[in-house]
Design an enzyme around this catalytic site. Structure first.
Site, PDB file in Angstrom:
ATOM      1  N   ASP A  20       1.247  -1.043  -0.171  1.00  0.00           N
ATOM      2  CA  ASP A  20      -0.238   0.274  -0.266  1.00  0.00           C
ATOM      3  C   ASP A  20       0.671   1.448   0.118  1.00  0.00           C
ATOM      4  O   ASP A  20       2.262   1.292   0.261  1.00  0.00           O
ATOM      5  CB  ASP A  20      -1.250  -0.403   1.259  1.00  0.00           C
ATOM      6  CG  ASP A  20      -1.770   1.448   1.258  1.00  0.00           C
ATOM      7  OD1 ASP A  20      -2.360   1.483   0.141  1.00  0.00           O
ATOM      8  OD2 ASP A  20      -2.213   1.971   2.304  1.00  0.00           O
ATOM      9  N   SER A  21       0.602   2.651  -0.219  1.00  0.00           N
ATOM     10  CA  SER A  21       1.110   3.377  -0.245  1.00  0.00           C
ATOM     11  C   SER A  21       1.677   3.761   1.517  1.00  0.00           C
ATOM     12  O   SER A  21       2.538   4.848   1.105  1.00  0.00           O
ATOM     13  CB  SER A  21       0.472   4.717   0.171  1.00  0.00           C
ATOM     14  OG  SER A  21      -0.552   4.830   0.220  1.00  0.00           O
ATOM     15  N   TYR A  52      -0.759   8.525  -2.455  1.00  0.00           N
ATOM     16  CA  TYR A  52      -0.992   8.056  -4.045  1.00  0.00           C
ATOM     17  C   TYR A  52      -2.200   8.920  -4.476  1.00  0.00           C
ATOM     18  O   TYR A  52      -2.304   9.024  -6.072  1.00  0.00           O
ATOM     19  CB  TYR A  52      -0.627   6.749  -4.407  1.00  0.00           C
ATOM     20  CG  TYR A  52      -0.104   5.514  -3.792  1.00  0.00           C
ATOM     21  CD1 TYR A  52       1.128   5.950  -3.326  1.00  0.00           C
ATOM     22  CD2 TYR A  52       0.277   4.058  -4.394  1.00  0.00           C
ATOM     23  CE1 TYR A  52       2.147   4.846  -3.508  1.00  0.00           C
ATOM     24  CE2 TYR A  52       0.882   3.375  -4.314  1.00  0.00           C
ATOM     25  CZ  TYR A  52       2.671   3.947  -4.132  1.00  0.00           C
ATOM     26  OH  TYR A  52       3.019   2.979  -3.596  1.00  0.00           O
ATOM     27  N   GLY A  53      -3.208   9.028  -3.970  1.00  0.00           N
ATOM     28  CA  GLY A  53      -4.426   9.393  -4.585  1.00  0.00           C
ATOM     29  C   GLY A  53      -4.796  10.801  -5.195  1.00  0.00           C
ATOM     30  O   GLY A  53      -5.323  10.943  -6.326  1.00  0.00           O
ATOM     31  N   CYS A 106      -4.863  -1.412  -1.936  1.00  0.00           N
ATOM     32  CA  CYS A 106      -4.584   0.171  -2.062  1.00  0.00           C
ATOM     33  C   CYS A 106      -5.366   0.134  -3.123  1.00  0.00           C
ATOM     34  O   CYS A 106      -5.349  -0.567  -3.917  1.00  0.00           O
ATOM     35  CB  CYS A 106      -3.306   1.020  -2.419  1.00  0.00           C
ATOM     36  SG  CYS A 106      -3.411   2.260  -3.336  1.00  0.00           S
ATOM     37  N   ASN A 107      -6.560   1.363  -3.347  1.00  0.00           N
ATOM     38  CA  ASN A 107      -7.822   0.911  -4.698  1.00  0.00           C
ATOM     39  C   ASN A 107      -7.141   1.929  -5.496  1.00  0.00           C
ATOM     40  O   ASN A 107      -7.414   1.915  -6.305  1.00  0.00           O
ATOM     41  CB  ASN A 107      -8.955   1.826  -3.872  1.00  0.00           C
ATOM     42  CG  ASN A 107      -9.872   1.040  -2.041  1.00  0.00           C
ATOM     43  OD1 ASN A 107     -11.192   0.729  -2.590  1.00  0.00           O
ATOM     44  ND2 ASN A 107      -9.269   0.900  -1.330  1.00  0.00           N
ATOM     45  N   THR A 108      -6.336   2.797  -4.438  1.00  0.00           N
ATOM     46  CA  THR A 108      -5.851   3.765  -5.894  1.00  0.00           C
ATOM     47  C   THR A 108      -4.701   2.919  -6.658  1.00  0.00           C
ATOM     48  O   THR A 108      -4.825   3.409  -8.156  1.00  0.00           O
ATOM     49  CB  THR A 108      -5.076   4.782  -5.430  1.00  0.00           C
ATOM     50  OG1 THR A 108      -5.816   5.350  -4.512  1.00  0.00           O
ATOM     51  CG2 THR A 108      -5.009   6.050  -5.986  1.00  0.00           C
ATOM     52  N   CYS A 129     -10.673   3.463   0.074  1.00  0.00           N
ATOM     53  CA  CYS A 129      -9.341   4.032   0.303  1.00  0.00           C
ATOM     54  C   CYS A 129      -8.997   2.573   1.516  1.00  0.00           C
ATOM     55  O   CYS A 129      -9.914   2.816   2.456  1.00  0.00           O
ATOM     56  CB  CYS A 129      -9.340   5.313   0.478  1.00  0.00           C
ATOM     57  SG  CYS A 129      -8.139   6.086   0.748  1.00  0.00           S
ATOM     58  N   THR A 130      -7.791   1.808   1.337  1.00  0.00           N
ATOM     59  CA  THR A 130      -7.859   1.512   2.428  1.00  0.00           C
ATOM     60  C   THR A 130      -7.616   2.060   4.187  1.00  0.00           C
ATOM     61  O   THR A 130      -7.669   1.633   4.908  1.00  0.00           O
ATOM     62  CB  THR A 130      -6.936   0.361   1.966  1.00  0.00           C
ATOM     63  OG1 THR A 130      -5.781   0.980   1.872  1.00  0.00           O
ATOM     64  CG2 THR A 130      -7.358  -1.031   1.371  1.00  0.00           C
ATOM     65  N   HIS A 131      -7.025   3.490   3.972  1.00  0.00           N
ATOM     66  CA  HIS A 131      -6.188   4.219   5.132  1.00  0.00           C
ATOM     67  C   HIS A 131      -7.873   4.425   5.834  1.00  0.00           C
ATOM     68  O   HIS A 131      -8.217   4.469   6.611  1.00  0.00           O
ATOM     69  CB  HIS A 131      -6.082   5.574   4.487  1.00  0.00           C
ATOM     70  CG  HIS A 131      -5.154   5.490   4.334  1.00  0.00           C
ATOM     71  ND1 HIS A 131      -3.961   4.555   2.882  1.00  0.00           N
ATOM     72  CD2 HIS A 131      -3.473   5.765   5.279  1.00  0.00           C
ATOM     73  CE1 HIS A 131      -3.176   4.940   3.141  1.00  0.00           C
ATOM     74  NE2 HIS A 131      -2.695   5.504   4.348  1.00  0.00           N
TER      75      HIS A 131
HETATM   76  N1  DGL Z   1      -4.609   3.192   0.423  1.00  0.00           N
HETATM   77  C1  DGL Z   1      -4.548   3.626  -0.967  1.00  0.00           C
HETATM   78  C2  DGL Z   1      -6.055   3.547  -1.376  1.00  0.00           C
HETATM   79  O1  DGL Z   1      -7.049   2.278  -0.768  1.00  0.00           O
HETATM   80  C3  DGL Z   1      -3.464   5.344  -0.737  1.00  0.00           C
HETATM   81  C4  DGL Z   1      -4.228   6.033  -0.369  1.00  0.00           C
HETATM   82  C5  DGL Z   1      -3.774   7.841  -0.725  1.00  0.00           C
HETATM   83  O2  DGL Z   1      -2.398   7.047  -1.167  1.00  0.00           O
HETATM   84  O3  DGL Z   1      -4.012   8.234  -1.241  1.00  0.00           O
HETATM   85  O4  DGL Z   1      -6.705   4.346  -2.068  1.00  0.00           O
END
Ligand code: DGL
Length: 259
Positions: free
Chosen positions: A10-11, A42-43, A73-75, A183-185
């Site tokens: 993930d990021s 990453y988003g 990570c969804n992104t 978003c996993t965060h």
């Molecule tokens: N955790 C990530 C996601 O699921 C990325 C969040 C990010 O780095 O912007 O999208």
């Protein structure tokens, strides 16, 4: 290969919620988690940067002999899964906003999706939401700034709650009954999201489904670990390791690695 680890990236800390679920559902499997927190978030990066970073993370996991790659990570999934699949021969599993279960469950025909800018603008996300959304209104909201606050450990702070409220209140006004965390965060925000939304609203967070899917694929590809007592969990970060240590506690070692 069967005793090789499952590789996850993930990021930053977002995918740790998936790692926890993988360790729970697959207690005999070794895992390696990469947090590319030097390059987080990453988003709001452009697509070629996201692809480049995702390929770099995946190749580090392949060099570490991982038998399967989990894009936690969804992104990265919505912008780079095709390129990762084309570049490596191991199975690749990604995570996407749980639009389908939300649409199957909605009674108000209105669902909210909170995700990063690059997830919401991706082709993959838009294809999935168009495919399932006949007669359903999808209220999309970019979670500007949330990932940075979470990475800094500001999860239970009042300003995080207020920012979340400004994103979620318009969805409530539109009468959503499903809130998709894309978003996993955002998994780490569930306790404060619960303070903002009424109980009757379902939060769609796909972590459990992903862990089950990994289990299924390991089985079908004959990749399950046969050495039952060999469980090891390694976490690597190329930026700050402290917040990761706080989140995983005693659940494994956190190492600094330049990648
Ligand atoms: N955790 C990530 C996601 O699921 C990325 C969040 C990010 O780095 O912007 O999208």
């Amino acid at each position: 290969m069967n005793n090789s680890p499952i590789g996850i990236f993930d990021s930053g800390i977002g995918g740790l919620s998936i790692l926890k679920e993988i360790n729970r559902v697959l207690p005999n499997e070794n895992t390696i988690y990469l947090a590319d927190n030097k390059n987080c978030p990453y988003g709001n990066k452009n697509i070629s940067e996201i692809i480049k970073l995702s390929l770099k993370n995946a190749s580090v996991l392949i060099e570490m002999n991982c038998k399967i790659i989990v894009i936690a990570c969804n992104t990265a999934t919505t912008n780079a899964i095709k390129e990762i699949r084309n570049s490596f021969s191991v199975p690749v599993i990604g995570i996407e906003p749980a639009i389908k279960p939300a649409i199957l469950n909605t009674k108000t025909n209105k669902i909210g999706v909170l995700a990063t800018e690059m997830t919401l603008t991706s082709n993959l996300f838009n294809q999935t939401s168009n495919k399932f959304s006949d007669n359903i209104e999808i209220i999309e909201q970019i979670g500007f700034g949330l990932v940075n606050l979470i990475e800094k450990g500001n999860i239970n702070k009042e300003n995080t709650k207020q920012l979340l409220k400004s994103y979620i209140d318009p969805m409530l006004d539109s009468n959503i009954d499903q809130l998709v965390l894309g978003c996993t965060h955002y998994h780490f925000l569930i306790p404060i999201i619960r303070q903002i939304i009424p109980e009757k609203i379902t939060i769609q967070d796909p972590n459990k489904a992903i862990a089950k899917q990994i289990k299924k694929i390991l089985k079908s590809e004959n990749l399950e670990n046969s050495l039952k007592s060999n469980y090891k969990n390694k976490v690597y970060a190329n930026g700050n390791t402290e917040i990761i240590r706080n989140i995983i506690n005693s659940n494994g070692e956190v190492n600094s690695l330049d990648f």
